[in-house]
Design a protein around this motif. Structure first.
Motif, mmCIF file in Angstrom:
data_model
loop_
_atom_site.group_PDB
_atom_site.id
_atom_site.type_symbol
_atom_site.label_atom_id
_atom_site.label_comp_id
_atom_site.label_asym_id
_atom_site.label_seq_id
_atom_site.Cartn_x
_atom_site.Cartn_y
_atom_site.Cartn_z
ATOM 1 N N SER A 100 57.837 35.505 25.264
ATOM 2 C CA SER A 100 57.576 36.119 26.597
ATOM 3 C C SER A 100 57.016 35.265 27.453
ATOM 4 C CB SER A 100 56.484 37.363 26.109
ATOM 5 O OG SER A 100 55.310 36.644 26.085
ATOM 6 N N LEU A 101 56.723 34.057 26.997
ATOM 7 C CA LEU A 101 55.985 33.173 28.045
ATOM 8 C C LEU A 101 56.861 32.022 28.671
ATOM 9 C CD1 LEU A 101 52.676 32.411 26.195
ATOM 10 C CD2 LEU A 101 53.164 34.345 27.751
ATOM 11 N N CYS A 102 58.078 31.933 27.745
ATOM 12 C CA CYS A 102 59.007 30.800 28.108
ATOM 13 C C CYS A 102 60.227 31.360 28.107
ATOM 14 C CB CYS A 102 58.733 29.465 27.280
ATOM 15 S SG CYS A 102 59.077 29.981 25.430
ATOM 16 N N PRO A 103 61.262 30.206 28.482
ATOM 17 C CA PRO A 103 62.855 30.823 28.645
ATOM 18 C C PRO A 103 63.585 30.251 27.562
ATOM 19 C CG PRO A 103 62.670 28.745 29.988
ATOM 20 C CD PRO A 103 61.045 29.126 29.390
ATOM 21 N N THR A 104 63.064 29.826 26.346
ATOM 22 C CA THR A 104 63.761 29.055 25.359
ATOM 23 C C THR A 104 63.867 30.099 24.200
ATOM 24 O OG1 THR A 104 62.514 26.977 25.932
ATOM 25 C CG2 THR A 104 63.752 27.239 23.506
ATOM 26 N N LEU A 297 66.656 24.047 28.719
ATOM 27 C CA LEU A 297 65.697 25.064 28.044
ATOM 28 C C LEU A 297 65.755 26.540 28.281
ATOM 29 C CD1 LEU A 297 62.462 22.883 29.363
ATOM 30 C CD2 LEU A 297 63.696 22.617 27.110
ATOM 31 N N VAL A 298 66.811 26.966 29.014
ATOM 32 C CA VAL A 298 67.043 28.435 29.081
ATOM 33 C C VAL A 298 68.062 28.615 28.352
ATOM 34 C CG1 VAL A 298 67.318 30.219 30.786
ATOM 35 C CG2 VAL A 298 66.164 28.010 31.631
ATOM 36 N N GLY A 299 67.802 29.557 27.358
ATOM 37 C CA GLY A 299 68.679 29.865 26.478
ATOM 38 C C GLY A 299 69.758 30.788 26.704
ATOM 39 N N LYS A 300 71.022 30.809 26.248
ATOM 40 C CA LYS A 300 72.204 31.432 26.798
ATOM 41 C C LYS A 300 71.733 32.911 26.506
ATOM 42 C CE LYS A 300 75.835 28.234 26.099
ATOM 43 N NZ LYS A 300 77.201 27.864 25.520
ATOM 44 N N ASP A 301 71.345 33.106 25.558
ATOM 45 C CA ASP A 301 70.649 34.659 25.108
ATOM 46 C C ASP A 301 69.748 35.168 26.079
ATOM 47 O OD1 ASP A 301 69.161 32.828 23.570
ATOM 48 O OD2 ASP A 301 68.403 34.580 22.476
ATOM 49 N N ARG A 302 68.914 34.184 26.564
ATOM 50 C CA ARG A 302 67.731 34.402 27.434
ATOM 51 C C ARG A 302 68.304 34.736 28.857
ATOM 52 N NH1 ARG A 302 62.796 33.128 25.724
ATOM 53 N NH2 ARG A 302 62.208 34.920 26.986
ATOM 54 N N ARG A 303 69.285 33.990 29.213
ATOM 55 C CA ARG A 303 69.983 34.291 30.533
ATOM 56 C C ARG A 303 70.800 35.754 30.474
ATOM 57 N NH1 ARG A 303 72.883 28.221 31.615
ATOM 58 N NH2 ARG A 303 71.170 27.206 30.749
ATOM 59 N N ALA A 304 71.344 36.068 29.425
ATOM 60 C CA ALA A 304 71.930 37.394 29.320
ATOM 61 C C ALA A 304 70.959 38.425 29.462
ATOM 62 C CB ALA A 304 72.788 37.622 28.039
ATOM 63 N N ALA A 305 69.919 38.409 28.693
ATOM 64 C CA ALA A 305 68.558 39.311 28.495
ATOM 65 C C ALA A 305 67.680 39.439 29.833
ATOM 66 C CB ALA A 305 67.847 39.164 27.386
ATOM 67 N N ALA A 306 67.576 38.207 30.661
ATOM 68 C CA ALA A 306 66.843 37.842 31.786
ATOM 69 C C ALA A 306 65.229 38.633 31.446
ATOM 70 C CB ALA A 306 67.309 38.689 32.834
ATOM 71 N N ASP A 307 64.752 38.138 30.378
ATOM 72 C CA ASP A 307 63.578 38.773 29.756
ATOM 73 C C ASP A 307 62.474 37.614 29.804
ATOM 74 O OD1 ASP A 307 64.707 37.226 27.568
ATOM 75 O OD2 ASP A 307 64.277 38.221 26.382
ATOM 76 N N PHE A 308 62.356 36.669 30.738
ATOM 77 C CA PHE A 308 61.502 35.709 30.943
ATOM 78 C C PHE A 308 60.747 35.718 32.236
ATOM 79 C CE2 PHE A 308 65.758 33.947 31.257
ATOM 80 C CZ PHE A 308 65.636 33.295 32.561
ATOM 81 N N PRO A 309 59.626 35.218 32.347
ATOM 82 C CA PRO A 309 58.812 35.233 33.636
ATOM 83 C C PRO A 309 59.857 34.395 34.633
ATOM 84 C CG PRO A 309 57.390 34.568 32.079
ATOM 85 C CD PRO A 309 58.714 34.643 31.324
ATOM 86 N N GLY A 310 59.972 35.039 35.845
ATOM 87 C CA GLY A 310 60.705 34.318 36.898
ATOM 88 C C GLY A 310 62.047 34.295 36.722
#
Length: 407
Positions: A100-104, A297-310
């Motif tokens: 929840s704190l980072c985009p990885t 550092l920004v994981g592909k699944d994190r990009r899809a979920a857009a669930d990280f700060p900023g």
């Protein structure tokens, strides 16, 4: 830290950073903390300077920065990095909390695997860069290392976020421990593995870059955390040591003939050749991972979920490009220093230098900095203001020196 020569360095405190001002002549304005290896450093002839609130070794004895730098590139050097903050996060929700704190994509990291990541503020700026190591297969325990110069900011941020997490997720509560008094050394160079193998039974040939292991080290077989990686671009290890064994283990490593103690001066030139950032110079809270050339550092699944700060800013920059980008420069003639302005060929200001040195390995001047998007492509000619004159330079990819990681 920016460097000139081995004999013309002064390191002054500025928000926990290293700043050049000429020859060292004055004491720090405040009392610095000391690492567990402070006396060992002094006994070995270290020139101690203030850095990130600590007295740290700049160099040792009469060995100049270039000689120390070259020794790491050809043999092995040992750095005291015990000022770094070591953390342990434990609990059913540890992985989810850190995620929840980072985009990885932390769930993609295997047991005993590590990744660089960044703590993000709500605007997508970098609060700090850090190393995250998964200690258990289920993600319930993590070892994390953050920067000493950001200790106060990191602790405040983590404390607030952890309190909120535990209140919202009582069934996934997380405990947080800072390993106070623990030693941390970085053994770096092409002979690092050969040297460490003399002191441990761990199978270092099975330990690849980005992997770690707990193993016995030294004559007393002290259990230590050994991570393969580092800040120089060379093969190497970071070894976390219990407080009562840090000095003994460090002395045993330094007793190996190929291993020299190396200070902050060479550490800076090595990391810049490797294209690595120094927080407070090349990164700060205004810089996003995309601007900082850390999009990976920004994981592909994190990009899809857009669930990280900023996420809104970072995803927009991934789609449309950021306003500025971190790049490398080759600078013939005089070296470019932090703060030097960058111009295009027409004389329009387009950026700023954040780190710069004469490269001992390449025999030319190199630098890192930010330029406007569109001016960042390899081979772009620019001008840098050095000593009140515009001097030609060229944008070039990083790292400047090819990495030699063991993979």
């Amino acid at each position: 830290m920016l460097s000139r020569t081995a004999t013309a360095l002064r390191v002054a405190p500025r928000a926990g950073r290293l700043v050049l001002r000429g020859l060292a002549t004055s004491a720090p304005m405040y009392e610095n903390k000391r690492t567990p290896l402070y006396q060992l450093n002094v006994d070995r002839g270290a020139k101690m300077v203030p850095f990130a609130g600590y007295d740290m070794p700049l160099s040792y004895g009469d060995v100049g920065q270039v000689a120390a730098h070259n020794h790491v590139r050809t043999a092995a050097g040992l750095f005291d990095v015990s000022h770094m903050v070591q953390h342990i996060f434990t609990g059913a929700g540890a992985q989810a909390f850190l995620t929840s704190l980072c985009p990885t994509s932390l769930d993609k990291i295997p047991e005993h695997g590590s990744s660089l990541s960044v703590l993000l503020n709500e605007d997508g700026g970098i609060i700090d860069d850090l190393i995250l190591t998964k200690l258990t297969a289920d993600g319930s325990k993590w070892y994390t290392v953050t920067n000493a110069g950001r200790a106060d900011e990191d602790k405040a941020h983590l404390s607030a976020k952890l309190d909120a997490w535990n209140k919202a997720h009582p069934d996934q509560a997380v405990t947080w421990e800072i390993l106070e008094g623990w030693g941390l050394v970085a053994l770096q160079g092409p002979r690092a593995a050969e040297a460490l193998a003399k002191l441990t039974d761990a199978d270092l040939t099975a330990l690849k870059f980005g992997q770690s292991v707990y193993a016995d080290v030294g004559k007393d077989k002290v259990r230590c955390h050994i991570a393969r990686g580092g800040y120089t671009g060379e093969d190497g290890f970071e070894i976390s040591m219990p407080p009562d064994a840090s000095v003994s283990i460090t002395e045993q490593i330094l007793a190996i003939p190929d291993v020299w103690p190396i200070g902050l001066g060479a550490r800076d030139s090595l990391r810049l050749e490797a294209g690595m950032c120094l927080y407070g110079h090349d990164l700060d809270e205004s810089v996003s991972p995309i601007e900082g050339a850390l999009a990976w550092l920004v994981g592909k699944d994190r990009r899809a979920a857009a669930d990280f700060p900023g996420a809104s800013r970072i995803l927009a920059e991934l789609k449309d490009g950021p306003k500025r980008r971190r790049v490398g420069f080759e600078v013939p003639g005089a070296p470019a220093r932090e703060g030097a302005k960058v111009f295009d060929e027409a004389g329009n200001e387009i950026g700023v230098i954040t780190s710069g040195i004469p490269s001992p390995t390449l025999g030319t001047n190199i630098a890192m900095g930010y330029v406007k998007n569109g001016q960042h492509k390899k081979g772009t000619p620019v001008q840098i203001e050095i000593r009140k004159k515009l001097r030609p330079a060229t944008v070039r990819p990083m790292p400047f020196v090819p990495p030699k990681y063991y993979k």
